[in-house]
Design a protein around this motif. Structure first.
Motif, short mmCIF file in Angstrom:
data_model
loop_
_atom_site.label_atom_id
_atom_site.label_comp_id
_atom_site.label_asym_id
_atom_site.label_seq_id
_atom_site.Cartn_x
_atom_site.Cartn_y
_atom_site.Cartn_z
N SER A 75 0.82 -1.20 0.00
CA SER A 75 0.00 0.00 0.00
C SER A 75 0.85 1.26 0.00
O SER A 75 1.99 1.25 0.48
N THR A 76 0.29 2.29 -0.58
CA THR A 76 0.89 3.62 -0.59
C THR A 76 -0.07 4.59 0.06
O THR A 76 -1.27 4.56 -0.24
N GLN A 77 0.44 5.42 0.95
CA GLN A 77 -0.40 6.42 1.60
C GLN A 77 -0.27 7.76 0.88
O GLN A 77 0.84 8.18 0.52
N HIS A 183 -1.53 -1.80 -4.23
CA HIS A 183 -0.86 -2.30 -5.42
C HIS A 183 -0.71 -3.82 -5.35
O HIS A 183 -0.53 -4.37 -4.27
N LEU A 201 8.35 -1.90 -3.74
CA LEU A 201 7.46 -0.75 -3.84
C LEU A 201 8.19 0.56 -4.11
O LEU A 201 7.55 1.57 -4.40
N THR A 202 9.52 0.55 -4.00
CA THR A 202 10.26 1.81 -4.13
C THR A 202 10.01 2.47 -5.48
O THR A 202 9.61 3.65 -5.55
N GLN A 205 6.31 3.62 -5.87
CA GLN A 205 5.93 4.82 -5.12
C GLN A 205 6.62 6.07 -5.64
O GLN A 205 6.05 7.17 -5.59
N ASP A 209 4.50 9.21 -7.01
CA ASP A 209 4.73 10.58 -6.54
C ASP A 209 4.82 11.55 -7.73
O ASP A 209 4.22 12.63 -7.71
N VAL A 222 3.38 11.49 -1.04
CA VAL A 222 3.33 10.04 -1.24
C VAL A 222 4.24 9.38 -0.23
O VAL A 222 5.41 9.75 -0.10
N GLY A 224 5.25 5.48 1.96
CA GLY A 224 5.08 4.03 2.08
C GLY A 224 6.41 3.35 2.33
O GLY A 224 7.46 4.00 2.43
N ILE A 227 9.37 4.17 -0.01
CA ILE A 227 10.03 5.45 0.27
C ILE A 227 10.95 5.31 1.47
O ILE A 227 12.07 5.83 1.49
#
Length: 838
Positions: A75-77, A183, A201-202, A205, A209, A222, A224, A227
């Motif tokens: 997940s991404t916040q 995702h 996820l890097t 994300q 962004d 962005v 998560g 990051i």
């Protein structure tokens, strides 16, 4: 034991076969260099949680309580901050951001959600897509949006959880909100509790962004795990770029002062380089990955290597100053220093190897690699460096190689020599009173140090929220990156009531078909501990029991099934549990059921909500107590519990390694001084300044509010290793001088000769390693500060405290009567010096 013949054999090889020795060591260096390319890395918190029961339970929870054959997700916040995130323009910015990330196939988006989506569906219940939700908000008036916000707050608990704590229902306003993008990502990233050094996820994300900024106009951040992983890697690299050049400059500066000869300094630096090559090459050949813990190894090798190098050259120069030849001078030097280096190596290895008793693999690896590296240091500086120095000086006799200075440090009549005699002056005047003062201050420091805290959190591996001004002013390439993670985490903690860390889990293993299974799970929530959130006098929790209760409220047929099998009418079935489970699995509640009950009915999980202001130690202890109330096997787990278990092990490792290192070093010193000098009590005298150093350092940790964490946990054992280094050089040199001189002369010659080398070694390593305090990686900075302090304390206690200890040792050793006989352990009085020996 006739150990001298082994020393004589080594002396012969170093002096008579110096060229062959040098070539042999260079060939071994080539062999170890082949392993450098095989050194892998292992970063983040996940390496510390391996094999912990809480972590194994956490992994099983992640594996078992997910829909079968479902893809792994991440997940991404989307953190939105504005004057009012519930205004129409702000809602549209969030929805537009969600819509844009959904349109990018490379982002692998499976779903998005936000408070804006909930408001839009209040306006239009049929708006199931973000495009439809955007239309719903665009066509609504401000008053309609405010009404929809108030309605969402009443009907949806999730809505308020996505808003900051300053949410005002009446004015329909809040200063921040969180949107979530889910995702589909490569398998495996969603398991485990630790943060690794990299994340799939890097890239996702980072691209998200870039996509969102054009839609959000800078109002959305962005955030998560990707990051976080990228920033962690950056902070380590930035720390090395900032500190390594400074360390090199300081080391070069003080080595120039210590050696005062370019050729000798180049030789010492090359020996240091060989030590690092051997150690890291060994790691590659042995398959040991480089981790945060092993960041400490190069500074330790430099500290001991610099000390050995300066001592070897300085002792050799003392003999050359007396007019001895190259061969004779080096033979006398190695005859004495090989023994001293062996004692230092033995005690230092014991200090570092004590970390092998730790239950944490990274700390075990540190103990193993550091022990091997110090052993390599002994051979390189005890054999290679003297042999290379012999070759260098023989070449100087044949060729015009420039020689700048060959005088030893701390020679008689020098200003430095006078300063170094401070401890001898105290020892001559009031040794007993001075030692009593030291005893009281050391005991006080040790007692004060019992309050040192223990820490193991994700933040230990992240940069500070704000870099110091001098760091920000540095030019490229020394200027660090702009770090945001710590600031974002602090912002979330300060402005949002619910975070992922507000939950604890109990993993239950047992026959869940058994009639009493659900009743015992339900009863575990009675009379909850202080750190658990209460609801109607019970622990606020989610489990298969709550799934059953929720289904019963909305499904009359299922409610009747539960009531028929509920003997005590508390809403929890007691009979025919398999029938209950099968009904749930055949219904729309299947996915939620599998989130809390395994498909084979052999395990379950209960998730408890905990107070946000409760300490991790309290939450972990209370969760374990609740788990103990289950009749089935139950394990407390979750991120809080796992990290607290690591913190507990870190503290246990620190104390355990300290005790083992002290006991092991003491026994080794007693034995070695019995074998070498026939005076085992010298070993006990040798330990006194080490104990003083450890107590002072531990007390300083509390003063500076530096906790035992993943990197500083080894500091006490390291202090023993480095502290023994300094005290052994003083004690062994004193033993040699005492064999030929009276007590006062022996002490004076010791502190002038060995003290001068110790002073140069101390300055070089304190400044060379102390620059780690500049690192933007906090754990490295703390380690640099503590290592520098431990070396400074070891120097001061060896030069100030040890002379008084040796004077008192001499008085007790030579005391008449039973007490003196017992304390001497059968030692004999040193024979009076023969006339002319002085």
């Amino acid at each position: 034991m006739d150990y001298q013949r082994y020393i004589d054999w080594a002396d012969d090889r170093i002096v008579n076969d110096s060229r062959r020795v040098v070539v042999t060591f260079l060939l071994v260096t080539v062999v170890f260099s082949a392993g450098l390319g095989s050194v892998s890395t292992n970063a983040g918190t996940s390496q510390f949680t391996t094999d912990l029961p809480a972590e194994e339970a956490f992994t099983r929870v992640n594996e078992e309580f997910s829909p079968t054959f479902s893809p792994d997700t991440g997940s991404t916040q989307l953190i939105q901050r504005e004057t009012n995130v519930l205004s129409k323009p702000a809602l549209l910015r969030m929805l537009e951001s969600q819509h844009r990330v959904e349109q990018h196939a490379s982002l692998r988006v499976t779903s998005t959600s936000s408070a804006a989506s909930i408001v839009a569906q209040q306006l239009d219940p049929d708006a199931s897509t973000t495009a439809q939700q955007i239309d719903a908000v665009e066509s609504a008036t401000s008053s309609e949006i405010d009404a929809a916000v108030r309605s969402a707050a009443e009907e949806s608990p999730r809505f308020t959880s996505l808003l900051s704590t300053d949410f005002n229902r009446r004015s329909a306003s809040a200063s921040a909100t969180i949107g979530v993008v889910t995702h589909e990502v490569p398998a495996g990233i969603s398991s485990g509790s630790g943060q690794g050094g990299s994340s799939p996820l890097t890239s996702i994300q980072k691209q998200a962004d870039f996509t969102i900024q054009s839609a959000a106009h800078g109002s959305i951040t962005v955030f998560g795990s990707g990051i976080v992983a990228e920033e962690f890697s950056s902070v380590v690299v930035d720390s090395l770029i900032l500190t390594v050049p400074a360390a090199v400059l300081f080391i070069l500066l003080f080595l120039m002062i210590a050696y005062r000869d370019l050729a000798d300094m180049a030789l010492g630096l090359f020996a240091l380089f060989m030590t690092v090559i051997w150690t890291f090459g060994f790691m590659g050949l042995a398959g040991i990955p480089f981790s945060q813990m092993l960041i400490a190894v190069p500074p330790l090798l430099l500290a001991v290597g610099i000390d050995f190098g300066i001592h070897a050259v300085n002792r050799y120069r003392e003999e050359r100053a007396e007019g001895e030849s190259v061969a004779t001078s080096m033979r006398i030097t190695t005859d004495q220093l090989l023994v001293a280096f062996f004692i230092v190596t033995g005690t230092t290895v014991i200090g570092f190897a004590a970390n092998l008793t730790s239950s944490l693999p990274p700390i075990q690896d540190f103990g193993y690699v550091a022990s091997v590296g110090i052993t390599f240091t002994f051979f390189i500086f005890g054999v290679f460096l003297p042999a290379a120095k012999v070759e260098l000086d023989r070449l100087r006799q044949r060729y015009p190689i420039p020689t700048f200075s060959e005088s030893p440090l701390g020679s008689e009549g020098s200003a430095l020599g006078g300063v170094l005699r401070g401890g001898v002056v105290i020892a001559q005047r009031t040794p007993v009173v001075f030692l009593l003062i030291i005893l009281v201050t050391t005991a006080g420091a040790g007692y004060y140090a019992t309050g040192v805290s223990t820490s193991f959190t994700q933040e230990d591996f992240l940069p500070p929220e704000d870099n110091p001004d001098f760091v920000e002013a540095l030019p490229e390439p020394f200027a660090p990156s702009d770090y945001t993670v710590t600031g974002v985490l602090n912002y979330l903690e300060d402005n949002f009531a619910t975070t992922q860390s507000s939950q604890a889990t109990v993993y239950v293993e047992g026959p869940m078909r058994q009639d009493s299974a659900l009743e015992q799970m339900y009863r575990a929530g009675d009379d909850p501990p202080e750190s658990f959130v209460r609801e109607d006098g019970r622990a606020d929790s989610t489990s298969i029991v709550t799934v059953i209760q929720d289904r019963a409220e909305s499904d009359p047929e299922f409610r009747r099934l539960v009531e028929r099998n509920d003997r005590n009418d508390n809403g929890v079935p007691d009979d025919n549990l398999e029938t209950i489970y099968e009904y749930l699995l055949d219904s729309s509640s299947r996915e939620r059921t599998l989130n809390y009950l395994s498909e084979d009915y052999r395990s379950a999980r209960v998730v408890y909500t905990v107070e946000s202001d409760a300490s991790d130690s309290a939450v972990a202890a209370d969760t374990r107590n609740v788990a103990d109330d289950f009749r089935y096997q139950a394990t407390a787990t979750g991120s809080i519990v796992v990290f607290q278990a690591v913190a507990d092990l870190i503290f246990e490792s620190a104390i355990q390694s300290l005790a083992i290192a002290l006991a092991g070093a003491s026994m080794f010193l007693v034995l070695i001084y019995y074998v070498l000098e026939g005076r085992p009590s010298l070993g006990l005298a040798n330990v006194v300044p080490v104990v003083v150093t450890v107590a002072w350092l531990a007390g300083t940790m509390r003063v500076l509010a530096i906790p035992f964490n993943a990197l500083t946990a080894t500091m006490l054992a390291i202090t023993i290793g480095l502290g023994v280094d300094y005290s052994v050089h003083v004690t062994h040199r004193f033993a040699d001088e005492y064999a030929e001189n009276d007590l006062e002369t022996a002490l004076d010659r010791t502190v002038r000769g060995t003290g001068g080398a110790l002073f140069s070694s101390m300055l070089t390593t304190v400044f060379g390693i102390g620059v780690l305090a500049l690192a933007v990686f906090p754990a490295i900075g703390q380690f640099g500060i503590l290592t520098a302090l431990s070396i400074a304390y070891a120097f001061l206690s060896s030069l100030l405290v040890l002379p008084s200890v040796l004077v008192v040792w001499d008085r007790l050793l030579n005391a008449q009567g039973l007490f003196g006989d017992l304390f001497s352990f059968g030692e004999t009085r040193r024979p009076e010096p023969i006339d002319g020996d002085d």
